[in-house]
Design a protein around this motif. Structure first.
Motif, PDB file in Angstrom:
ATOM      1  N   ALA A   1      -1.546  -1.238   8.041  1.00 26.96           N
ATOM      2  CA  ALA A   1      -0.101  -1.232   7.785  1.00 26.96           C
ATOM      3  C   ALA A   1       0.711  -1.577   9.030  1.00 26.96           C
ATOM      4  CB  ALA A   1       0.322   0.127   7.244  1.00 26.96           C
ATOM      5  N   GLY A   2       0.229  -1.180  10.209  1.00 27.05           N
ATOM      6  CA  GLY A   2       0.997  -1.368  11.434  1.00 27.05           C
ATOM      7  C   GLY A   2       1.450  -2.787  11.719  1.00 27.05           C
ATOM      8  N   PRO A   3       0.569  -3.781  11.632  1.00 25.63           N
ATOM      9  CA  PRO A   3       0.987  -5.153  11.944  1.00 25.63           C
ATOM     10  C   PRO A   3       1.807  -5.829  10.839  1.00 25.63           C
ATOM     11  CG  PRO A   3      -1.414  -4.897  12.147  1.00 25.63           C
ATOM     12  CD  PRO A   3      -0.876  -3.662  11.515  1.00 25.63           C
ATOM     13  N   MET A   4       1.837  -5.240   9.654  1.00 28.25           N
ATOM     14  CA  MET A   4       2.556  -5.848   8.542  1.00 28.25           C
ATOM     15  C   MET A   4       4.044  -5.512   8.644  1.00 28.25           C
ATOM     16  SD  MET A   4       0.128  -7.424   6.925  1.00 28.25           S
ATOM     17  CE  MET A   4      -0.692  -7.649   8.501  1.00 28.25           C
ATOM     18  N   ASP A   5       4.886  -6.316   7.989  1.00 27.48           N
ATOM     19  CA  ASP A   5       6.320  -6.005   7.935  1.00 27.48           C
ATOM     20  C   ASP A   5       6.542  -4.733   7.143  1.00 27.48           C
ATOM     21  OD1 ASP A   5       6.708  -8.433   9.203  1.00 27.48           O
ATOM     22  OD2 ASP A   5       7.530  -9.438   7.439  1.00 27.48           O
ATOM     23  N   GLU A   6       5.791  -4.636   6.025  1.00 33.00           N
ATOM     24  CA  GLU A   6       5.968  -3.487   5.145  1.00 33.00           C
ATOM     25  C   GLU A   6       4.774  -3.370   4.214  1.00 33.00           C
ATOM     26  OE1 GLU A   6       9.927  -2.292   3.173  1.00 33.00           O
ATOM     27  OE2 GLU A   6       8.816  -3.356   1.581  1.00 33.00           O
ATOM     28  N   CYS A   7       4.307  -2.148   4.047  1.00 32.87           N
ATOM     29  CA  CYS A   7       3.308  -1.814   3.040  1.00 32.87           C
ATOM     30  C   CYS A   7       3.893  -0.676   2.226  1.00 32.87           C
ATOM     31  CB  CYS A   7       1.991  -1.374   3.679  1.00 32.87           C
ATOM     32  SG  CYS A   7       1.178  -2.658   4.648  1.00 32.87           S
ATOM     33  N   THR A   8       3.751  -0.761   0.907  1.00 36.51           N
ATOM     34  CA  THR A   8       4.323   0.273   0.054  1.00 36.51           C
ATOM     35  C   THR A   8       3.313   0.754  -0.979  1.00 36.51           C
ATOM     36  OG1 THR A   8       5.258  -1.340  -1.496  1.00 36.51           O
ATOM     37  CG2 THR A   8       6.693  -0.593   0.288  1.00 36.51           C
ATOM     38  N   VAL A   9       3.492   2.015  -1.370  1.00 41.48           N
ATOM     39  CA  VAL A   9       2.756   2.631  -2.466  1.00 41.48           C
ATOM     40  C   VAL A   9       3.809   3.140  -3.439  1.00 41.48           C
ATOM     41  CG1 VAL A   9       1.173   4.470  -3.158  1.00 41.48           C
ATOM     42  CG2 VAL A   9       0.840   3.301  -0.970  1.00 41.48           C
ATOM     43  N   ASP A  10       3.833   2.580  -4.637  1.00 35.99           N
ATOM     44  CA  ASP A  10       4.858   2.922  -5.629  1.00 35.99           C
ATOM     45  C   ASP A  10       6.262   2.837  -5.038  1.00 35.99           C
ATOM     46  OD1 ASP A  10       3.178   3.190  -7.799  1.00 35.99           O
ATOM     47  OD2 ASP A  10       2.995   5.367  -7.627  1.00 35.99           O
ATOM     48  N   GLY A  11       6.497   1.817  -4.236  1.00 34.37           N
ATOM     49  CA  GLY A  11       7.820   1.568  -3.666  1.00 34.37           C
ATOM     50  C   GLY A  11       8.142   2.359  -2.413  1.00 34.37           C
ATOM     51  N   VAL A  12       7.281   3.267  -2.005  1.00 33.50           N
ATOM     52  CA  VAL A  12       7.503   4.077  -0.802  1.00 33.50           C
ATOM     53  C   VAL A  12       6.846   3.377   0.385  1.00 33.50           C
ATOM     54  CG1 VAL A  12       7.055   6.304   0.302  1.00 33.50           C
ATOM     55  CG2 VAL A  12       7.590   6.210  -2.144  1.00 33.50           C
ATOM     56  N   VAL A  13       7.617   3.161   1.439  1.00 34.02           N
ATOM     57  CA  VAL A  13       7.088   2.514   2.639  1.00 34.02           C
ATOM     58  C   VAL A  13       6.122   3.466   3.333  1.00 34.02           C
ATOM     59  CG1 VAL A  13       7.669   1.515   4.886  1.00 34.02           C
ATOM     60  CG2 VAL A  13       9.159   1.109   2.914  1.00 34.02           C
ATOM     61  N   VAL A  14       4.942   2.953   3.660  1.00 35.62           N
ATOM     62  CA  VAL A  14       3.910   3.785   4.281  1.00 35.62           C
ATOM     63  C   VAL A  14       4.087   3.852   5.792  1.00 35.62           C
ATOM     64  CG1 VAL A  14       2.310   3.154   2.442  1.00 35.62           C
ATOM     65  CG2 VAL A  14       2.134   2.024   4.643  1.00 35.62           C
ATOM     66  N   ILE A  15       3.524   4.906   6.363  1.00 37.13           N
ATOM     67  CA  ILE A  15       3.402   5.062   7.810  1.00 37.13           C
ATOM     68  C   ILE A  15       1.939   4.767   8.133  1.00 37.13           C
ATOM     69  CG2 ILE A  15       3.486   6.702   9.730  1.00 37.13           C
ATOM     70  CD1 ILE A  15       5.620   8.228   8.070  1.00 37.13           C
ATOM     71  N   PRO A  16       1.670   3.907   9.110  1.00 36.08           N
ATOM     72  CA  PRO A  16       0.279   3.605   9.455  1.00 36.08           C
ATOM     73  C   PRO A  16      -0.428   4.811  10.061  1.00 36.08           C
ATOM     74  CG  PRO A  16       1.791   2.045  10.508  1.00 36.08           C
ATOM     75  CD  PRO A  16       2.618   3.132   9.903  1.00 36.08           C
ATOM     76  N   GLN A  17      -1.701   4.970   9.744  1.00 38.55           N
ATOM     77  CA  GLN A  17      -2.514   5.986  10.400  1.00 38.55           C
ATOM     78  C   GLN A  17      -2.568   5.655  11.887  1.00 38.55           C
ATOM     79  OE1 GLN A  17      -6.488   6.217   8.848  1.00 38.55           O
ATOM     80  NE2 GLN A  17      -6.979   8.083   9.971  1.00 38.55           N
ATOM     81  N   ALA A  18      -2.407   6.650  12.722  1.00 36.75           N
ATOM     82  CA  ALA A  18      -2.401   6.442  14.173  1.00 36.75           C
ATOM     83  C   ALA A  18      -3.758   5.952  14.662  1.00 36.75           C
ATOM     84  CB  ALA A  18      -2.029   7.744  14.877  1.00 36.75           C
ATOM     85  N   GLY A  19      -3.733   5.272  15.781  1.00 37.62           N
ATOM     86  CA  GLY A  19      -4.960   4.911  16.468  1.00 37.62           C
ATOM     87  C   GLY A  19      -5.448   3.500  16.245  1.00 37.62           C
ATOM     88  N   GLY A  20      -5.019   2.815  15.216  1.00 35.15           N
ATOM     89  CA  GLY A  20      -5.386   1.426  15.034  1.00 35.15           C
ATOM     90  C   GLY A  20      -6.815   1.144  14.629  1.00 35.15           C
ATOM     91  N   PHE A  21      -7.592   2.159  14.247  1.00 35.21           N
ATOM     92  CA  PHE A  21      -8.971   1.903  13.861  1.00 35.21           C
ATOM     93  C   PHE A  21      -9.196   2.117  12.372  1.00 35.21           C
ATOM     94  CE2 PHE A  21     -13.372   3.367  13.179  1.00 35.21           C
ATOM     95  CZ  PHE A  21     -14.047   2.224  13.558  1.00 35.21           C
ATOM     96  N   TYR A  22      -8.742   3.235  11.834  1.00 35.31           N
ATOM     97  CA  TYR A  22      -9.102   3.614  10.470  1.00 35.31           C
ATOM     98  C   TYR A  22      -8.324   2.904   9.363  1.00 35.31           C
ATOM     99  CZ  TYR A  22     -11.772   7.297  12.696  1.00 35.31           C
ATOM    100  OH  TYR A  22     -12.660   7.984  13.459  1.00 35.31           O
ATOM    101  N   GLY A  23      -7.063   2.679   9.511  1.00 32.39           N
ATOM    102  CA  GLY A  23      -6.316   1.893   8.531  1.00 32.39           C
ATOM    103  C   GLY A  23      -5.770   2.648   7.339  1.00 32.39           C
ATOM    104  N   GLY A  24      -5.654   3.967   7.407  1.00 34.20           N
ATOM    105  CA  GLY A  24      -5.091   4.731   6.293  1.00 34.20           C
ATOM    106  C   GLY A  24      -3.584   4.543   6.177  1.00 34.20           C
ATOM    107  N   TRP A  25      -3.100   4.754   4.963  1.00 35.38           N
ATOM    108  CA  TRP A  25      -1.676   4.637   4.669  1.00 35.38           C
ATOM    109  C   TRP A  25      -1.125   6.025   4.366  1.00 35.38           C
ATOM    110  CZ3 TRP A  25      -0.556  -0.025   0.927  1.00 35.38           C
ATOM    111  CH2 TRP A  25      -0.995  -1.225   1.509  1.00 35.38           C
TER     112      TRP A  25
END
Length: 162
Positions: free
Chosen positions: A120-144
């Motif tokens: 999610a971090g490098p993208m302009d926006e990632c959403t789940v059901d219209g809610v903007v996600v916060i990227p998982q910290a650390g840059g390795f795992y990729g959770g939303w």
């Protein structure tokens, strides 16, 4: 580490399993990069693992593959197998190794074969059901991270030993 108790309608990542599991989701998932919707689905899969926010995977047919550039990067997950990566390129912008997939996952993760996940971090926006996600910290795992998921979450400095 102190588990945050979930409120009604929330999930705690500390209730997720280890080893992780994959499950279908009908939530509306969307990824925007450089002003272009590059992925949009209601037929995704999510991987749930203790201490991690969900990682969402898109069916390949719901991703605009013309914006994906194969990367030489490869990784190995003890649960899912060998991962391969894409750079995401739209116009003059490129996010290196910003998406990944498992071409031949382990049998337990067969539902995500060739499905594509995005950091999610490098993208302009990632959403789940219209809610903007916060990227998982650390840059390795990729959770939303969304408001319906509580942690604390693995990934930030000092959490590797959890």
């Amino acid at each position: 580490m102190q588990r945050i108790p979930p409120a009604p309608g929330q999930e705690s990542v500390w209730d997720y399993p280890r080893p992780p599991r994959v499950e279908p989701t009908a939530k509306h998932l969307r990824v925007v990069f450089n002003g272009v919707v590059i992925a949009d689905t209601q037929r995704g899969q999510r991987v749930l693992e203790t201490s991690h926010p969900p990682v969402y995977y898109f069916p390949p047919e719901d991703v605009q593959s013309q914006y994906l550039v194969p990367s030489p990067r490869q990784t190995f997950c003890e649960w899912k197998g060998h991962g391969a990566y894409y750079h995401v390129k739209v116009g003059d912008r490129q996010a290196n190794n910003a998406a990944w997939y498992y071409p031949q996952p382990t049998p337990a993760f067969a539902p995500i074969r060739n499905y594509i996940a995005f950091y999610a971090g490098p993208m302009d926006e990632c959403t789940v059901d219209g809610v903007v996600v916060i990227p998982q910290a650390g840059g390795f795992y990729g959770g939303w991270i969304t408001p319906d998921i509580v942690g604390p979450f693995k990934g930030a400095a000092g959490t590797w030993g959890w």
